[in-house]
Design a protein around this motif. Structure first.
Motif, PDB file in Angstrom:
ATOM      1  N   ARG A 259       0.836  -1.190   0.000  1.00 18.19           N
ATOM      2  CA  ARG A 259       0.000   0.000   0.000  1.00 18.19           C
ATOM      3  C   ARG A 259       0.883   1.257   0.000  1.00 18.19           C
ATOM      4  NH1 ARG A 259      -5.223   1.589   1.601  1.00 18.19           N
ATOM      5  NH2 ARG A 259      -5.318   3.593   2.680  1.00 18.19           N
ATOM      6  N   LEU A 260       0.540   2.206  -0.816  1.00 12.59           N
ATOM      7  CA  LEU A 260       1.240   3.491  -0.835  1.00 12.59           C
ATOM      8  C   LEU A 260       0.196   4.598  -0.770  1.00 12.59           C
ATOM      9  CD1 LEU A 260       3.869   5.140  -1.147  1.00 12.59           C
ATOM     10  CD2 LEU A 260       3.482   5.102  -3.618  1.00 12.59           C
ATOM     11  N   GLU A 261       0.333   5.474   0.228  1.00 15.81           N
ATOM     12  CA  GLU A 261      -0.626   6.555   0.421  1.00 15.81           C
ATOM     13  C   GLU A 261      -0.041   7.885  -0.045  1.00 15.81           C
ATOM     14  OE1 GLU A 261      -1.622   6.511   4.565  1.00 15.81           O
ATOM     15  OE2 GLU A 261      -3.165   4.960   4.302  1.00 15.81           O
ATOM     16  N   ARG A 262      -0.921   8.851  -0.249  1.00 15.95           N
ATOM     17  CA  ARG A 262      -0.508  10.221  -0.524  1.00 15.95           C
ATOM     18  C   ARG A 262      -1.345  11.162   0.340  1.00 15.95           C
ATOM     19  NH1 ARG A 262      -3.415  12.622  -5.977  1.00 15.95           N
ATOM     20  NH2 ARG A 262      -5.535  12.078  -5.333  1.00 15.95           N
ATOM     21  N   ARG A 263      -0.818  12.342   0.597  1.00 18.36           N
ATOM     22  CA  ARG A 263      -1.521  13.356   1.393  1.00 18.36           C
ATOM     23  C   ARG A 263      -1.873  14.544   0.508  1.00 18.36           C
ATOM     24  NH1 ARG A 263       2.305  15.518   5.131  1.00 18.36           N
ATOM     25  NH2 ARG A 263       3.757  15.046   3.434  1.00 18.36           N
ATOM     26  N   LEU A 264      -3.116  14.994   0.618  1.00 13.97           N
ATOM     27  CA  LEU A 264      -3.591  16.163  -0.122  1.00 13.97           C
ATOM     28  C   LEU A 264      -3.744  17.320   0.858  1.00 13.97           C
ATOM     29  CD1 LEU A 264      -6.207  14.215  -2.217  1.00 13.97           C
ATOM     30  CD2 LEU A 264      -4.234  15.396  -3.160  1.00 13.97           C
ATOM     31  N   VAL A 265      -3.013  18.393   0.596  1.00 19.77           N
ATOM     32  CA  VAL A 265      -2.893  19.493   1.545  1.00 19.77           C
ATOM     33  C   VAL A 265      -3.374  20.791   0.903  1.00 19.77           C
ATOM     34  CG1 VAL A 265      -1.208  20.909   2.774  1.00 19.77           C
ATOM     35  CG2 VAL A 265      -0.997  18.425   2.818  1.00 19.77           C
ATOM     36  N   LEU A 266      -4.245  21.512   1.599  1.00 20.07           N
ATOM     37  CA  LEU A 266      -4.706  22.827   1.160  1.00 20.07           C
ATOM     38  C   LEU A 266      -3.820  23.888   1.795  1.00 20.07           C
ATOM     39  CD1 LEU A 266      -6.774  24.746  -0.196  1.00 20.07           C
ATOM     40  CD2 LEU A 266      -8.146  24.567   1.909  1.00 20.07           C
ATOM     41  N   THR A 267      -3.245  24.758   0.985  1.00 18.85           N
ATOM     42  CA  THR A 267      -2.306  25.734   1.526  1.00 18.85           C
ATOM     43  C   THR A 267      -2.274  27.006   0.692  1.00 18.85           C
ATOM     44  OG1 THR A 267       0.015  26.066   2.193  1.00 18.85           O
ATOM     45  CG2 THR A 267      -0.370  24.799   0.189  1.00 18.85           C
ATOM     46  N   GLY A 268      -1.758  28.048   1.310  1.00 16.52           N
ATOM     47  CA  GLY A 268      -1.402  29.258   0.590  1.00 16.52           C
ATOM     48  C   GLY A 268       0.078  29.193   0.244  1.00 16.52           C
ATOM     49  N   PRO A 269       0.641  30.271  -0.297  1.00 17.60           N
ATOM     50  CA  PRO A 269       2.049  30.260  -0.698  1.00 17.60           C
ATOM     51  C   PRO A 269       2.992  30.239   0.493  1.00 17.60           C
ATOM     52  CG  PRO A 269       1.131  32.453  -0.944  1.00 17.60           C
ATOM     53  CD  PRO A 269      -0.025  31.557  -0.607  1.00 17.60           C
ATOM     54  N   ALA A 270       4.169  29.650   0.295  1.00 16.12           N
ATOM     55  CA  ALA A 270       5.166  29.591   1.363  1.00 16.12           C
ATOM     56  C   ALA A 270       5.984  30.869   1.436  1.00 16.12           C
ATOM     57  CB  ALA A 270       6.085  28.391   1.140  1.00 16.12           C
ATOM     58  N   GLY A 271       6.093  31.592   0.310  1.00 20.75           N
ATOM     59  CA  GLY A 271       7.036  32.704   0.253  1.00 20.75           C
ATOM     60  C   GLY A 271       6.453  34.083   0.460  1.00 20.75           C
ATOM     61  N   ARG A 272       5.157  34.196   0.755  1.00 21.83           N
ATOM     62  CA  ARG A 272       4.565  35.515   0.974  1.00 21.83           C
ATOM     63  C   ARG A 272       3.310  35.358   1.839  1.00 21.83           C
ATOM     64  NH1 ARG A 272       2.987  33.871  -4.029  1.00 21.83           N
ATOM     65  NH2 ARG A 272       0.762  34.052  -4.501  1.00 21.83           N
ATOM     66  N   PRO A 273       2.801  36.453   2.415  1.00 22.09           N
ATOM     67  CA  PRO A 273       1.608  36.353   3.262  1.00 22.09           C
ATOM     68  C   PRO A 273       0.416  35.822   2.471  1.00 22.09           C
ATOM     69  CG  PRO A 273       2.695  38.471   3.575  1.00 22.09           C
ATOM     70  CD  PRO A 273       3.363  37.832   2.396  1.00 22.09           C
ATOM     71  N   TRP A 274      -0.438  35.100   3.167  1.00 23.57           N
ATOM     72  CA  TRP A 274      -1.637  34.550   2.543  1.00 23.57           C
ATOM     73  C   TRP A 274      -2.690  35.644   2.362  1.00 23.57           C
ATOM     74  CZ3 TRP A 274      -3.203  29.126   4.794  1.00 23.57           C
ATOM     75  CH2 TRP A 274      -2.113  28.248   4.679  1.00 23.57           C
ATOM     76  N   HIS A 275      -3.430  35.532   1.270  1.00 24.46           N
ATOM     77  CA  HIS A 275      -4.627  36.353   1.084  1.00 24.46           C
ATOM     78  C   HIS A 275      -5.602  35.997   2.214  1.00 24.46           C
ATOM     79  CE1 HIS A 275      -8.272  37.957  -0.655  1.00 24.46           C
ATOM     80  NE2 HIS A 275      -7.621  38.434  -1.693  1.00 24.46           N
ATOM     81  N   PRO A 276      -6.222  36.990   2.872  1.00 20.34           N
ATOM     82  CA  PRO A 276      -7.148  36.687   3.973  1.00 20.34           C
ATOM     83  C   PRO A 276      -8.249  35.706   3.596  1.00 20.34           C
ATOM     84  CG  PRO A 276      -6.662  39.022   3.935  1.00 20.34           C
ATOM     85  CD  PRO A 276      -6.044  38.441   2.685  1.00 20.34           C
ATOM     86  N   ASN A 277      -8.705  35.749   2.356  1.00 19.76           N
ATOM     87  CA  ASN A 277      -9.758  34.817   1.953  1.00 19.76           C
ATOM     88  C   ASN A 277      -9.257  33.378   1.880  1.00 19.76           C
ATOM     89  OD1 ASN A 277     -11.476  36.976   1.775  1.00 19.76           O
ATOM     90  ND2 ASN A 277     -11.501  37.063  -0.459  1.00 19.76           N
ATOM     91  N   VAL A 278      -7.957  33.205   1.639  1.00 15.17           N
ATOM     92  CA  VAL A 278      -7.382  31.853   1.674  1.00 15.17           C
ATOM     93  C   VAL A 278      -7.441  31.302   3.096  1.00 15.17           C
ATOM     94  CG1 VAL A 278      -5.283  30.492   1.350  1.00 15.17           C
ATOM     95  CG2 VAL A 278      -5.901  32.245  -0.328  1.00 15.17           C
ATOM     96  N   THR A 279      -7.119  32.150   4.051  1.00 14.08           N
ATOM     97  CA  THR A 279      -7.222  31.732   5.456  1.00 14.08           C
ATOM     98  C   THR A 279      -8.663  31.386   5.803  1.00 14.08           C
ATOM     99  OG1 THR A 279      -5.362  33.179   6.024  1.00 14.08           O
ATOM    100  CG2 THR A 279      -6.752  32.408   7.839  1.00 14.08           C
ATOM    101  N   ALA A 280      -9.612  32.164   5.289  1.00 13.91           N
ATOM    102  CA  ALA A 280     -11.025  31.912   5.579  1.00 13.91           C
ATOM    103  C   ALA A 280     -11.487  30.579   5.013  1.00 13.91           C
ATOM    104  CB  ALA A 280     -11.880  33.047   5.026  1.00 13.91           C
ATOM    105  N   VAL A 281     -11.115  30.276   3.757  1.00 16.87           N
ATOM    106  CA  VAL A 281     -11.556  29.004   3.179  1.00 16.87           C
ATOM    107  C   VAL A 281     -10.817  27.845   3.832  1.00 16.87           C
ATOM    108  CG1 VAL A 281     -12.192  30.077   0.981  1.00 16.87           C
ATOM    109  CG2 VAL A 281      -9.926  29.085   1.230  1.00 16.87           C
TER     110      VAL A 281
END
Length: 293
Positions: A259-281
């Motif tokens: 068995r091999l699993e994968r992880r699906l991750v919701l994220t904003g960008p690593a190199g700059r501040p997140w848009h506030p709406n990204v944090t909300a969703v």
């Protein structure tokens, strides 16, 4: 250097729509205004940014400056949204979200319904792409958020949306279709169809773990094309279990061993501040995931 956000938006729109007329329609401007804005920007940077031939494409200088234009516009949208949030305004505006095909089919419908109900003034534009290009879109500012597969390490603030496993996709009349699971070695008797849309690295790893050769008979870019080829009896494939929602009645998934699993991750960008709406969703999605656990 006197560069305006409007000029950058015109440049990006021309590059994205591959033409002045289409860019003008998207921006709600006249084609003459679009042409003048780009010409002013080109005078400022002392060089042509696009080639004036259909389809319109960036010049080498345009290719260099386009990611910076996207990042600047993304930061400006985030600035405006953060100022509005500080003033007590409800979440509003648009954000771009990039997703791989299986996540778009298996995860997004429920989340989009949730976001529409709870954040009615936030418009989410979807961009479907392959794993590598999705990461590039996120960091360049083409999109504000993304669903990434197995990011190492997960970006700060990222949300684990789901974990699924790689399974064999075969025709429903295949001799192994009714098995409880399939050993990877047993799959070698059929031509292996591989997709280059993002799963190939994991499938290679699966073969390496078991010491089996990875020899796909065909490598296919589009995930849906791979499924059509399996349906036509041209071979078998190895796909994430979230692909179940994309299968016709003539195809079936069978768990693989090992068995091999994968992880699906919701994220904003690593190199700059997140848009506030990204944090909300992200926060709303987190509540949804916790209730489903």
């Amino acid at each position: 250097m006197d560069v305006t956000l409007r000029q950058l938006a015109v440049f990006v729109a021309i590059a994205d729509h591959e033409g002045f007329g289409a860019a003008a329609a998207a921006l709600g401007m006249s084609q003459s205004s679009v042409s003048h804005s780009l010409a002013a920007l080109e005078r400022t940077v002392a060089g042509e940014l696009v080639r004036r031939a259909a389809p319109v494409r960036p010049t080498p200088l345009g290719d260099v400056l386009l990611p910076h234009a996207r990042a600047t516009l993304s930061a400006a949208r985030g600035f405006t949204a953060a100022a509005s949030a500080h003033a007590g305004a409800t979440a509003a505006g648009s954000i771009g979200l990039a997703v791989p095909p299986t996540a778009a089919h298996g995860l997004l419908p429920g989340l989009l319904r949730l976001w529409h109900e709870q954040l009615p003034d936030v418009e989410i534009a979807l961009f479907e792409g392959f794993d590598e290009e999705i990461e590039e879109w996120l960091e360049s500012g083409t999109v504000d958020a993304a669903v990434l597969v197995d990011p190492h390490p997960p970006p700060h603030g990222a949300l684990l949306l789901a974990t699924d496993a790689y399974e064999a996709v075969v025709r429903s009349d295949h001799p192994l279709a009714g098995e409880q699971f399939i050993e990877l070695a047993d799959l070698l008797e059929d031509p292996l169809l591989a997709t280059t849309s993002g799963c190939e690295a994991q499938v290679r790893h699966l073969h390496a773990r078991t010491g089996l050769p990875y020899r796909p008979s065909r490598r296919i870019r589009e995930f849906t094309t791979l499924l059509c080829m399996v349906e036509a009896g041209l071979g078998v494939g190895i796909v994430p279990s979230l692909a179940a929602s994309m299968l016709s009645d003539t195809l079936t998934l069978v768990p693989l061993r090992p068995r091999l699993e994968r992880r699906l991750v919701l994220t904003g960008p690593a190199g700059r501040p997140w848009h506030p709406n990204v944090t909300a969703v992200r926060d709303l999605a987190g509540k949804h995931v916790s209730t489903q656990a």
